[in-house]
Write a protein that holds these residues in place. Sequence first.
Motif, PDB file in Angstrom:
ATOM      1  N   ARG A 243      73.346 -35.434   3.763  1.00 46.25           N
ATOM      2  CA  ARG A 243      74.336 -35.609   4.830  1.00 46.25           C
ATOM      3  C   ARG A 243      74.754 -34.270   5.444  1.00 46.25           C
ATOM      4  O   ARG A 243      75.107 -34.213   6.623  1.00 46.25           O
ATOM      5  N   THR A 244      74.728 -33.189   4.649  1.00 46.05           N
ATOM      6  CA  THR A 244      75.040 -31.873   5.200  1.00 46.05           C
ATOM      7  C   THR A 244      73.986 -31.457   6.210  1.00 46.05           C
ATOM      8  O   THR A 244      74.298 -30.948   7.296  1.00 46.05           O
ATOM      9  N   VAL A 245      72.715 -31.673   5.872  1.00 48.26           N
ATOM     10  CA  VAL A 245      71.633 -31.336   6.805  1.00 48.26           C
ATOM     11  C   VAL A 245      71.731 -32.185   8.070  1.00 48.26           C
ATOM     12  O   VAL A 245      71.583 -31.671   9.190  1.00 48.26           O
ATOM     13  N   LEU A 246      72.006 -33.477   7.928  1.00 47.27           N
ATOM     14  CA  LEU A 246      72.173 -34.323   9.113  1.00 47.27           C
ATOM     15  C   LEU A 246      73.358 -33.853   9.955  1.00 47.27           C
ATOM     16  O   LEU A 246      73.310 -33.923  11.193  1.00 47.27           O
ATOM     17  N   GLY A 247      74.408 -33.378   9.302  1.00 43.84           N
ATOM     18  CA  GLY A 247      75.542 -32.831  10.038  1.00 43.84           C
ATOM     19  C   GLY A 247      75.146 -31.618  10.856  1.00 43.84           C
ATOM     20  O   GLY A 247      75.600 -31.434  11.999  1.00 43.84           O
ATOM     21  N   LEU A 248      74.277 -30.782  10.303  1.00 38.13           N
ATOM     22  CA  LEU A 248      73.794 -29.614  11.037  1.00 38.13           C
ATOM     23  C   LEU A 248      72.902 -30.021  12.208  1.00 38.13           C
ATOM     24  O   LEU A 248      72.934 -29.409  13.269  1.00 38.13           O
ATOM     25  N   VAL A 249      72.098 -31.061  12.011  1.00 38.71           N
ATOM     26  CA  VAL A 249      71.246 -31.556  13.089  1.00 38.71           C
ATOM     27  C   VAL A 249      72.104 -32.131  14.213  1.00 38.71           C
ATOM     28  O   VAL A 249      71.829 -31.927  15.397  1.00 38.71           O
ATOM     29  N   ALA A 250      73.162 -32.848  13.839  1.00 40.97           N
ATOM     30  CA  ALA A 250      74.022 -33.499  14.830  1.00 40.97           C
ATOM     31  C   ALA A 250      74.858 -32.493  15.608  1.00 40.97           C
ATOM     32  O   ALA A 250      75.021 -32.612  16.827  1.00 40.97           O
ATOM     33  N   GLU A 251      75.394 -31.512  14.899  1.00 42.23           N
ATOM     34  CA  GLU A 251      76.252 -30.503  15.534  1.00 42.23           C
ATOM     35  C   GLU A 251      75.739 -29.129  15.122  1.00 42.23           C
ATOM     36  O   GLU A 251      76.304 -28.478  14.244  1.00 42.23           O
ATOM     37  N   PRO A 252      74.670 -28.669  15.760  1.00 38.36           N
ATOM     38  CA  PRO A 252      74.013 -27.428  15.325  1.00 38.36           C
ATOM     39  C   PRO A 252      74.938 -26.218  15.382  1.00 38.36           C
ATOM     40  O   PRO A 252      75.693 -26.026  16.337  1.00 38.36           O
ATOM     41  N   LEU A 253      74.872 -25.419  14.330  1.00 41.95           N
ATOM     42  CA  LEU A 253      75.537 -24.129  14.290  1.00 41.95           C
ATOM     43  C   LEU A 253      74.603 -23.085  14.889  1.00 41.95           C
ATOM     44  O   LEU A 253      73.404 -23.338  15.068  1.00 41.95           O
ATOM     45  N   PRO A 254      75.105 -21.895  15.185  1.00 41.72           N
ATOM     46  CA  PRO A 254      74.197 -20.813  15.554  1.00 41.72           C
ATOM     47  C   PRO A 254      73.132 -20.654  14.466  1.00 41.72           C
ATOM     48  O   PRO A 254      73.421 -20.868  13.286  1.00 41.72           O
ATOM     49  N   PRO A 255      71.895 -20.312  14.847  1.00 45.94           N
ATOM     50  CA  PRO A 255      70.798 -20.251  13.869  1.00 45.94           C
ATOM     51  C   PRO A 255      71.119 -19.453  12.616  1.00 45.94           C
ATOM     52  O   PRO A 255      70.757 -19.876  11.503  1.00 45.94           O
ATOM     53  N   GLU A 256      71.802 -18.330  12.754  1.00 45.38           N
ATOM     54  CA  GLU A 256      72.101 -17.524  11.565  1.00 45.38           C
ATOM     55  C   GLU A 256      73.083 -18.239  10.640  1.00 45.38           C
ATOM     56  O   GLU A 256      72.996 -18.127   9.411  1.00 45.38           O
ATOM     57  N   ASP A 257      74.004 -19.001  11.215  1.00 44.19           N
ATOM     58  CA  ASP A 257      74.958 -19.751  10.393  1.00 44.19           C
ATOM     59  C   ASP A 257      74.269 -20.936   9.724  1.00 44.19           C
ATOM     60  O   ASP A 257      74.548 -21.265   8.558  1.00 44.19           O
ATOM     61  N   ALA A 258      73.372 -21.603  10.448  1.00 48.57           N
ATOM     62  CA  ALA A 258      72.633 -22.722   9.858  1.00 48.57           C
ATOM     63  C   ALA A 258      71.782 -22.240   8.688  1.00 48.57           C
ATOM     64  O   ALA A 258      71.717 -22.891   7.634  1.00 48.57           O
ATOM     65  N   ARG A 259      71.151 -21.093   8.845  1.00 43.00           N
ATOM     66  CA  ARG A 259      70.353 -20.543   7.747  1.00 43.00           C
ATOM     67  C   ARG A 259      71.238 -20.168   6.570  1.00 43.00           C
ATOM     68  O   ARG A 259      70.826 -20.303   5.403  1.00 43.00           O
ATOM     69  N   ALA A 260      72.452 -19.725   6.854  1.00 43.35           N
ATOM     70  CA  ALA A 260      73.380 -19.387   5.773  1.00 43.35           C
ATOM     71  C   ALA A 260      73.749 -20.638   4.976  1.00 43.35           C
ATOM     72  O   ALA A 260      73.863 -20.591   3.745  1.00 43.35           O
ATOM     73  N   VAL A 261      73.936 -21.769   5.664  1.00 38.95           N
ATOM     74  CA  VAL A 261      74.251 -23.027   4.968  1.00 38.95           C
ATOM     75  C   VAL A 261      73.090 -23.420   4.068  1.00 38.95           C
ATOM     76  O   VAL A 261      73.281 -23.754   2.885  1.00 38.95           O
ATOM     77  N   LEU A 262      71.878 -23.375   4.594  1.00 34.02           N
ATOM     78  CA  LEU A 262      70.715 -23.776   3.804  1.00 34.02           C
ATOM     79  C   LEU A 262      70.453 -22.796   2.663  1.00 34.02           C
ATOM     80  O   LEU A 262      70.026 -23.205   1.577  1.00 34.02           O
TER      81      LEU A 262
END
Length: 392
Positions: A275-294
């Motif tokens: 669900r966290t990954v789907l949340g990122l897909v739905a409301e994308p963060l800046p690429p560097e922040d998305a990579r930080a989450v993963l």
Amino acid sequence: MALTVPAPRGPGLMPPTVEVVLAYAADQTVKAAQSLWPHSTVQAGEVAPSVTSYVQRVQVDGRPLYGKLPILGASLVSVLRGVRGDWATVKAAQAAYAQAPDSLVRREGQQLMTLAAAGVRVPRVAGCAGGVLFTEPVPGPTLGELIAREPHRTALLLGRVADQIGRGLTRPGVAARVDRVAIRERSITDTFQRKFAAGSSTYLRDTGHGELLGVVIGRLREVPVRPAPFQPVIYGDLKPEHAVFPSGPDGPVVFLDPGLQRGRPCADVAKVVSRTVLGLVAEPLPPEDARAVLSGITAFTARLTAEMEPDDQEAWLRQFLLLWLMDTVNILTTYLSAPAGLPLSAQAAAVVERAEVVCQMLEHATVSMASRAPAGSWWRVCLDDAVWAVVA
């Protein structure tokens, strides 16, 4: 054991309409509140968008509450698609189900009390009647909101959630109480098997992506799973929105909507990651922040498996990845088959808009699952696919 309500959709029977079902649920919610508090003023408030249970805000003499009404213990989407029969069948069955001692809301209420007794912070149960469970609201940011605000603290936040719920679930006596009121309806594997029984295309028919998802489901079905000799109690429905931090990221966590059951230890991690990954897909963060989450998710899972023997670590990681992908398929197909008129959350609507990206992520991730390569290789593929889906 949960009450089973067999109500197959018969030939020529029309499924219930959204307007009829929502009006019925609203009426039942108000009547349930009036029966619990007959001398109080009950005011109906806004409905929370949901594809599972009907959830509505109410005020009882100004006291804010949430009323939750699951129809026949099934998702709203299933009911509205006619899986439980036409409206006359559903309404008659629901009248009996609402009074059953093992209805979903009665078990959920008992689970909330079990968790509270075990030292886990949960919403206060205000009452249960007529198939409706009333709980007090819990203000504060959710795990998902905090991860979006502070992506570099993802591993820490996930760890705090896991530690707090883990301590409560292992308290003496919890397992015995959970076994009496388990909520298997929220199991990832049970949901997957129920929705995608061999030869069934019911849930794929209206998704618009049935051919590709059919390939994905076929691959997921073929993954061998090592038997689990011991099945501990798991939370069962650990989503980012079900962990609330009333005092902020450094305070205690309050857990909503439990689905306590016996299951594999990685199942809770799989659902919250899915669900966290789907949340990122739905409301994308800046690429560097998305990579930080993963990266935070990677660090969190590494901590969980650090002290395992290599074979156990391999089995845990492979099962975790399988459950992650299964859960994503489960909820994606529910979102995509929701009938017009059923209110969707902003995240659900955004996932529907980007469904092609999610399907491609699932298709590529499942290509690697039959490989004899170590699970760590599949894990890296899944992470790369998640990054691609988020920034695509």
